[in-house]
Motif scaffolding. Structure first.
Motif, PDB file in Angstrom:
ATOM      1  N   SER A  48       0.760  -0.998   0.117  1.00  0.00           N
ATOM      2  CA  SER A  48       0.014  -0.245   0.089  1.00  0.00           C
ATOM      3  C   SER A  48       0.905   1.329   0.024  1.00  0.00           C
ATOM      4  CB  SER A  48      -0.769  -0.059   1.487  1.00  0.00           C
ATOM      5  OG  SER A  48      -1.830  -1.226   1.238  1.00  0.00           O
ATOM      6  N   GLN A  50       0.599   5.638   0.012  1.00  0.00           N
ATOM      7  CA  GLN A  50      -0.128   6.942   0.412  1.00  0.00           C
ATOM      8  C   GLN A  50      -0.066   7.677  -0.974  1.00  0.00           C
ATOM      9  OE1 GLN A  50      -1.517   7.260   3.524  1.00  0.00           O
ATOM     10  NE2 GLN A  50      -2.720   9.092   3.010  1.00  0.00           N
ATOM     11  N   ARG A  51      -1.331   8.082  -1.506  1.00  0.00           N
ATOM     12  CA  ARG A  51      -1.102   8.921  -2.832  1.00  0.00           C
ATOM     13  C   ARG A  51      -0.799  10.327  -2.485  1.00  0.00           C
ATOM     14  NH1 ARG A  51      -6.998   6.940  -4.656  1.00  0.00           N
ATOM     15  NH2 ARG A  51      -7.200   8.292  -2.894  1.00  0.00           N
ATOM     16  N   LYS A  59      -6.955   8.146   0.939  1.00  0.00           N
ATOM     17  CA  LYS A  59      -6.123   8.360  -0.108  1.00  0.00           C
ATOM     18  C   LYS A  59      -4.893   7.251  -0.096  1.00  0.00           C
ATOM     19  CE  LYS A  59      -7.616  12.562  -0.523  1.00  0.00           C
ATOM     20  NZ  LYS A  59      -8.370  13.239  -1.844  1.00  0.00           N
ATOM     21  N   SER A  61      -3.649   3.677  -1.563  1.00  0.00           N
ATOM     22  CA  SER A  61      -4.130   2.639  -2.610  1.00  0.00           C
ATOM     23  C   SER A  61      -3.010   1.285  -2.387  1.00  0.00           C
ATOM     24  CB  SER A  61      -3.414   3.247  -3.741  1.00  0.00           C
ATOM     25  OG  SER A  61      -4.134   4.281  -4.480  1.00  0.00           O
ATOM     26  N   THR A  62      -3.442   0.440  -2.737  1.00  0.00           N
ATOM     27  CA  THR A  62      -2.878  -1.007  -2.725  1.00  0.00           C
ATOM     28  C   THR A  62      -2.804  -1.423  -4.225  1.00  0.00           C
ATOM     29  OG1 THR A  62      -3.705  -1.730  -0.741  1.00  0.00           O
ATOM     30  CG2 THR A  62      -2.838  -3.038  -2.076  1.00  0.00           C
ATOM     31  N   VAL A  63      -1.522  -1.899  -4.675  1.00  0.00           N
ATOM     32  CA  VAL A  63      -1.200  -2.408  -5.790  1.00  0.00           C
ATOM     33  C   VAL A  63      -0.918  -3.802  -5.807  1.00  0.00           C
ATOM     34  CG1 VAL A  63      -0.305  -0.034  -6.895  1.00  0.00           C
ATOM     35  CG2 VAL A  63       1.389  -1.609  -5.967  1.00  0.00           C
ATOM     36  N   LYS A  97     -10.031   3.732 -14.051  1.00  0.00           N
ATOM     37  CA  LYS A  97     -10.528   4.545 -13.022  1.00  0.00           C
ATOM     38  C   LYS A  97     -11.566   3.698 -12.197  1.00  0.00           C
ATOM     39  CE  LYS A  97      -9.761   8.858 -14.389  1.00  0.00           C
ATOM     40  NZ  LYS A  97      -8.543   9.424 -13.834  1.00  0.00           N
ATOM     41  N   SER A 101      -8.725  -0.830 -10.360  1.00  0.00           N
ATOM     42  CA  SER A 101      -8.209  -0.251 -11.676  1.00  0.00           C
ATOM     43  C   SER A 101      -7.197  -1.183 -12.383  1.00  0.00           C
ATOM     44  CB  SER A 101      -7.783   1.111 -11.648  1.00  0.00           C
ATOM     45  OG  SER A 101      -8.440   1.853 -11.144  1.00  0.00           O
ATOM     46  N   ARG A 129      -4.781  -1.760  -9.294  1.00  0.00           N
ATOM     47  CA  ARG A 129      -4.519  -0.853  -8.188  1.00  0.00           C
ATOM     48  C   ARG A 129      -5.912  -0.684  -7.441  1.00  0.00           C
ATOM     49  NH1 ARG A 129      -6.196   4.211  -8.508  1.00  0.00           N
ATOM     50  NH2 ARG A 129      -5.945   4.179 -10.399  1.00  0.00           N
ATOM     51  N   HIS A 130      -5.919  -0.759  -6.311  1.00  0.00           N
ATOM     52  CA  HIS A 130      -7.288  -0.518  -5.430  1.00  0.00           C
ATOM     53  C   HIS A 130      -7.179   0.818  -4.480  1.00  0.00           C
ATOM     54  CE1 HIS A 130      -9.810  -1.475  -1.707  1.00  0.00           C
ATOM     55  NE2 HIS A 130     -10.552  -1.355  -2.784  1.00  0.00           N
ATOM     56  N   ASN A 131      -8.015   1.352  -4.589  1.00  0.00           N
ATOM     57  CA  ASN A 131      -8.098   2.848  -3.952  1.00  0.00           C
ATOM     58  C   ASN A 131      -9.112   2.728  -2.548  1.00  0.00           C
ATOM     59  OD1 ASN A 131      -6.444   4.077  -5.936  1.00  0.00           O
ATOM     60  ND2 ASN A 131      -8.294   5.012  -6.792  1.00  0.00           N
TER      61      ASN A 131
END
Length: 131
Positions: A48, A50-51, A59, A61-63, A97, A101, A129-131
């Motif tokens: 994860s 922080q964007r 804010k 995200s996990t990739v 989006k 994503s 990517r998961h927000n």
């Protein structure tokens, strides 16, 4: 079920059921078929981040990687398995989006024979990517 897992597995299951292809999902009992093709679905979360420079949990995200292995018996040829792998790529187009994503196209890897079980796997991977 996590949002990421649900996003991928719901669509994959619908596709596999329509084409009578068994799927091995993580953490669910599965018996390999004696012949034919089958799929193995794997969610590989990474890290994860922080964007923005804030303490706002919204804010984050996990990739990660979503991988579908297309399995086929050794000695039966790879043509139909490669075609199935391309169908899975088409099943998950780039979706830049949303809660989950897919930001780069799926990738079909080279065929692998990881053990002496008589099966060959063709990996299909998607970065998410998961927000």
């Amino acid at each position: 079920m996590s949002i990421v897992r649900s996003f991928f597995e719901t669509r994959l299951k619908t596709f596999a059921d329509a084409n009578s292809i068994p799927i091995a999902f993580q953490g669910v009992g599965f018996t390999k078929p004696a012949s034919g093709q089958w799929l193995e679905a794997i969610v590989i979360p990474n890290m994860s981040y922080q964007r923005e420079i804030t303490a706002d949990a919204a804010k984050v995200s996990t990739v990660g990687i979503y991988q579908v292995n297309v399995w086929v018996k050794s000695g039966t040829g790879l043509g139909s398995a490669e075609a199935l792998a391309q169908s899975i790529v088409a099943l998950f187009p780039v979706v830049p989006k949303g809660a989950v994503s897919i930001e780069i196209p799926g990738h079909v890897g080279r065929a692998l024979s990881p053990d002496n079980s008589g099966w060959i796997a063709i990996p299909v991977t998607f970065g998410y990517r998961h927000n």
